[in-house]
Design a protein around this motif. Sequence first.
Motif, mmCIF file in Angstrom:
data_model
loop_
_atom_site.group_PDB
_atom_site.id
_atom_site.type_symbol
_atom_site.label_atom_id
_atom_site.label_comp_id
_atom_site.label_asym_id
_atom_site.label_seq_id
_atom_site.Cartn_x
_atom_site.Cartn_y
_atom_site.Cartn_z
ATOM 1 N N TYR A 293 17.295 47.725 -29.750
ATOM 2 C CA TYR A 293 17.306 48.507 -31.158
ATOM 3 C C TYR A 293 17.761 49.420 -30.797
ATOM 4 C CZ TYR A 293 13.323 46.093 -32.990
ATOM 5 O OH TYR A 293 12.335 45.817 -34.009
ATOM 6 N N TYR A 294 18.604 50.089 -29.404
ATOM 7 C CA TYR A 294 19.757 51.170 -29.559
ATOM 8 C C TYR A 294 20.723 50.645 -30.380
ATOM 9 C CZ TYR A 294 23.241 54.287 -28.261
ATOM 10 O OH TYR A 294 24.241 55.580 -28.050
ATOM 11 N N GLY A 295 21.396 49.085 -29.272
ATOM 12 C CA GLY A 295 22.282 48.991 -29.655
ATOM 13 C C GLY A 295 22.467 48.683 -31.690
ATOM 14 N N LEU A 296 21.310 47.605 -31.587
ATOM 15 C CA LEU A 296 21.374 47.271 -33.225
ATOM 16 C C LEU A 296 22.089 48.803 -33.949
ATOM 17 C CD1 LEU A 296 18.670 44.917 -33.300
ATOM 18 C CD2 LEU A 296 21.530 44.459 -33.560
ATOM 19 N N SER A 297 20.572 49.642 -33.552
ATOM 20 C CA SER A 297 21.283 50.521 -35.012
ATOM 21 C C SER A 297 22.913 51.396 -34.855
ATOM 22 C CB SER A 297 20.217 52.216 -34.480
ATOM 23 O OG SER A 297 19.134 51.442 -33.999
ATOM 24 N N VAL A 298 23.303 51.870 -33.581
ATOM 25 C CA VAL A 298 24.686 52.067 -33.820
ATOM 26 C C VAL A 298 25.188 51.119 -34.185
ATOM 27 C CG1 VAL A 298 26.249 52.455 -31.532
ATOM 28 C CG2 VAL A 298 23.876 53.422 -31.256
ATOM 29 N N PHE A 299 25.586 49.502 -34.102
ATOM 30 C CA PHE A 299 26.467 48.903 -34.635
ATOM 31 C C PHE A 299 26.014 48.937 -35.849
ATOM 32 C CE2 PHE A 299 26.226 44.828 -36.365
ATOM 33 C CZ PHE A 299 27.804 44.210 -36.580
ATOM 34 N N THR A 300 25.006 49.123 -36.610
ATOM 35 C CA THR A 300 24.999 49.262 -38.136
ATOM 36 C C THR A 300 25.537 50.396 -38.768
ATOM 37 O OG1 THR A 300 22.725 47.955 -37.386
ATOM 38 C CG2 THR A 300 23.318 48.831 -40.011
ATOM 39 N N ILE A 301 25.728 51.030 -37.781
ATOM 40 C CA ILE A 301 25.943 52.949 -38.034
ATOM 41 C C ILE A 301 27.380 52.681 -38.789
ATOM 42 C CG2 ILE A 301 26.683 55.061 -37.540
ATOM 43 C CD1 ILE A 301 23.565 54.877 -36.276
ATOM 44 N N ASN A 302 28.078 52.140 -37.286
ATOM 45 C CA ASN A 302 29.568 51.772 -37.543
ATOM 46 C C ASN A 302 30.085 50.656 -37.923
ATOM 47 O OD1 ASN A 302 30.467 54.048 -35.597
ATOM 48 N ND2 ASN A 302 29.092 53.422 -34.773
ATOM 49 N N ARG A 303 28.586 49.838 -38.633
ATOM 50 C CA ARG A 303 29.411 48.729 -39.006
ATOM 51 C C ARG A 303 30.836 48.348 -40.694
ATOM 52 N NH1 ARG A 303 24.984 44.221 -40.170
ATOM 53 N NH2 ARG A 303 24.419 45.992 -41.316
ATOM 54 N N GLY A 304 31.364 47.702 -40.416
ATOM 55 C CA GLY A 304 32.242 48.170 -41.960
ATOM 56 C C GLY A 304 32.834 49.662 -41.202
ATOM 57 N N LYS A 305 32.823 51.061 -41.082
ATOM 58 C CA LYS A 305 33.803 51.828 -41.019
ATOM 59 C C LYS A 305 35.089 51.343 -40.295
ATOM 60 C CE LYS A 305 30.459 55.193 -39.691
ATOM 61 N NZ LYS A 305 29.471 56.189 -38.789
ATOM 62 N N ASP A 306 36.561 52.188 -40.572
ATOM 63 C CA ASP A 306 37.734 52.091 -40.499
ATOM 64 C C ASP A 306 37.803 52.909 -39.042
ATOM 65 O OD1 ASP A 306 37.755 55.275 -41.212
ATOM 66 O OD2 ASP A 306 38.466 54.608 -43.048
ATOM 67 N N ALA A 307 38.786 53.028 -38.493
ATOM 68 C CA ALA A 307 39.968 53.379 -37.025
ATOM 69 C C ALA A 307 39.447 54.574 -37.391
ATOM 70 C CB ALA A 307 41.176 53.125 -37.075
ATOM 71 N N LYS A 308 39.084 55.649 -38.053
ATOM 72 C CA LYS A 308 39.100 57.038 -38.016
ATOM 73 C C LYS A 308 37.271 57.801 -37.934
ATOM 74 C CE LYS A 308 43.650 58.117 -40.552
ATOM 75 N NZ LYS A 308 43.752 58.328 -42.510
ATOM 76 N N THR A 309 36.957 56.437 -39.072
ATOM 77 C CA THR A 309 35.362 56.966 -38.666
ATOM 78 C C THR A 309 34.617 56.223 -37.411
ATOM 79 O OG1 THR A 309 35.224 55.096 -40.613
ATOM 80 C CG2 THR A 309 35.417 57.979 -40.995
#
Length: 584
Positions: free
Chosen positions: A422-438
Motif C-alpha cells: 500500500y505504501y508503494g501504491l500510494s507513492v506511485f499514485t501520487i507521482n503518476r503523470g507528474k513531470d520531471a520538475k514535480t
Amino acid sequence: MSKFKIFSIALLASAAVSQAQDLDQARKAIDAEQYEKAKSLLKSIIQTKSNGRASFLLGNIYLTQNIEDSAKIAFDRGLSSEEGKINNIGLGQLELNSGNVAAAKSKFDAVTKDLKKKDVEEYIYIAKAYMNADKPDYKAAIEVLNKAKAANPTNAYIQLALGDAYYGEKNQNEAYAAYRNAYQSDSSLIRAKMQLGVLLKGAKAYGEAIKAYDEVIAINKSYGPVYRELAETYYLWANNKPSTYTENIKKALDSYNEYMKLTDYSLTSRMRHADFLILARDYVALEAEANEMKKLDKVNPRILRYLGYSAYENGNTEAAITALNEFIAKGTKIIPGDYYYLGLALVKKSIGADGKTVDATMLKNGAAEIQKAVTMEPVLANGLNEIGKKYFGQKLYDVSSAIFEAAISSPTSKNYLEDNVYYGLSVFTINRGKDAKTIDLVSLDKADKAMDNVITASPTYQEAYLYKARINSSLEKDDVMAANYDKYLTYAFEKLKKDLEKANVDLSNNNYIQDLYKNTIKDFNYSIYQDELNRLKPKLTEAYNSIAAFYANTDKVKAKEFFGKTLVIDPTNNYALESLKLLK
C-alpha cells in the motif's frame, strides 16, 4: 495509684490489640485491592500512635499506586517509629526504581542483619521489592525467598511469593507447584488459588482459566481481584479468537465493572479501569470515566491522556489535540500511545473540510508523531493498516503514504507485507503523470524498496513485480521496468496454469492465454475464469506493450514480438497497432 497503673496498662494493651487487629484488616484490604479502605485504616493507626509497620504498608500502597513522593514520606516517618526498621525495604525499592541496586541492597541488609531465624515477613517484602521495582529482578527475589524457605519450609506466604517470582521468570512448572503448596498450606489464602487460574491464562488456556476463577468465586464471591483477572482473561480470549470478540469483550467489561464495585472508585482505581477500557476499545466509557476522574482531581495530568484518546476515537479531533499537547507538555511519564494518538489526530485534522485538500505541514507533523510512537513501541504499527487503508480508499494518497511509511518502519508488524504494498501504491499514485520538475524521486525510490521487501518475503507474488515495474517506469529506469514486467508475466501465467490444472484442463496445446478463449476443450466451462481473465487482460497488455516499447529502439524484432503478443490478447489494441506500423 496502683489501680490507675493497672488501668493504664490495660488501656495500652487494649490499644495494642486494636492496632494489631486494624493492621490485620489493612493487610486483608490490600490483598483484596481495596486500597482506599486500607489507607484509611493505616492512617488511623498512625494518628493514634506512630507505628512502623503501618507506615510501611501505607508506603507500599502508594508505590502500588505510583505515588512515589507520598511513599517516601510514609517510609521516612516510619523509620523512627517502633518496628520502623522495615521501612528500609520500601526505601530500598525506591532505590531500585532509581537504578541504585547497591544502595537498595544496603538497605535490605540493614533490615535482615538482626532478624531471628523464624522471622520471614521481612524476606517476603524484600523479594516483593525486587519483583515490584520498575525493572523487576526475579532471580534476586527467588534467592531471598529461598533463604526464608530454608527457615520456614511450610509458610504459605513464602510459597505464594515464590509462585509470583517463578511466574515472573516464566517458569510455569515451579510457579504452579509454589501456588499449589501455598493454598494447600493455608486454604484461606485465596489469592494463591486464583493465581493457578492466572497460570492457565498465561498459557492461553482461557476456558480452563475461567473455570479456575469460577472456583474462587464459589468460595468467596466478594473477592474483587478475581473479577479483574476474569476481565483480563476474557479480553485476551477476545483478541486471540476474533470470532468470540463481541461476546468476550462484553464479558470482560462486565467483569471489570464488578471488580470496581468490590474494590473502590478512587482516582487510582479509575485510572486502572481507564487503562483497561483503552485495551477493550470502549472509548465512550473511557470518556465518561475520564470526566468522572476530572471531578476528583482537576490537575492530574494522566486524565488529559484519557480525554485525548477518547476524544480522538469519538470524533472530536480538536479536543484530542488540545488535551494531548497539554499532557505531553507536562512531561509526566509519557508513553508511546500519547504520541500515537496525537499524531493520528493531527493527520485527521490535516484533511480539509472538502475531504480532498490536505495541509502538508500538519500532515508531516502528525506523521512524525506517529513515527516517534512506532519507534518507541513497534507493536503500534499493527493498528496503522486499517487506518491507512481507509485513507487509501478515500483517495487521500498523501495521507495513506504517510501512515504506511510509519507502519513499514516496523518489520515485525503483522501487516508488514501488505503495508509495503500500500505504501508503494500510494507513492506511485501520487507521482503518476507528474513531470520531471514535480515528481518526488526520493519517495519513489522508497516505494521501490518497499516492493523489494514484498518480493523478498513472497517471491511468487506477481502483483509486486507489476507495481515495481510501474514505479521504475516513473523513475525512468527502463531496464528495471522491463525486467519486472517480464517477471510479472511469468508468475501470472504460472498461477493461471496451476488454476487450470486444478480444474483438470489439458494444457498440452495451450501456449498463451489466448487459448483460454477458444472453447475447444471438451466439458470445460471457461466462464469460471472469465472474471480473472478480464481482470488480467489490461495488465498483460500493459506489460507486453511496455516491454515492446523498451526494445523499440534497440531490438525491433523483439519489440514486434511483444506487440504481437498484445494483439493476440487484444486484437484492437490501438497502441500496439500504431507502434507496429512505425516499426515497419
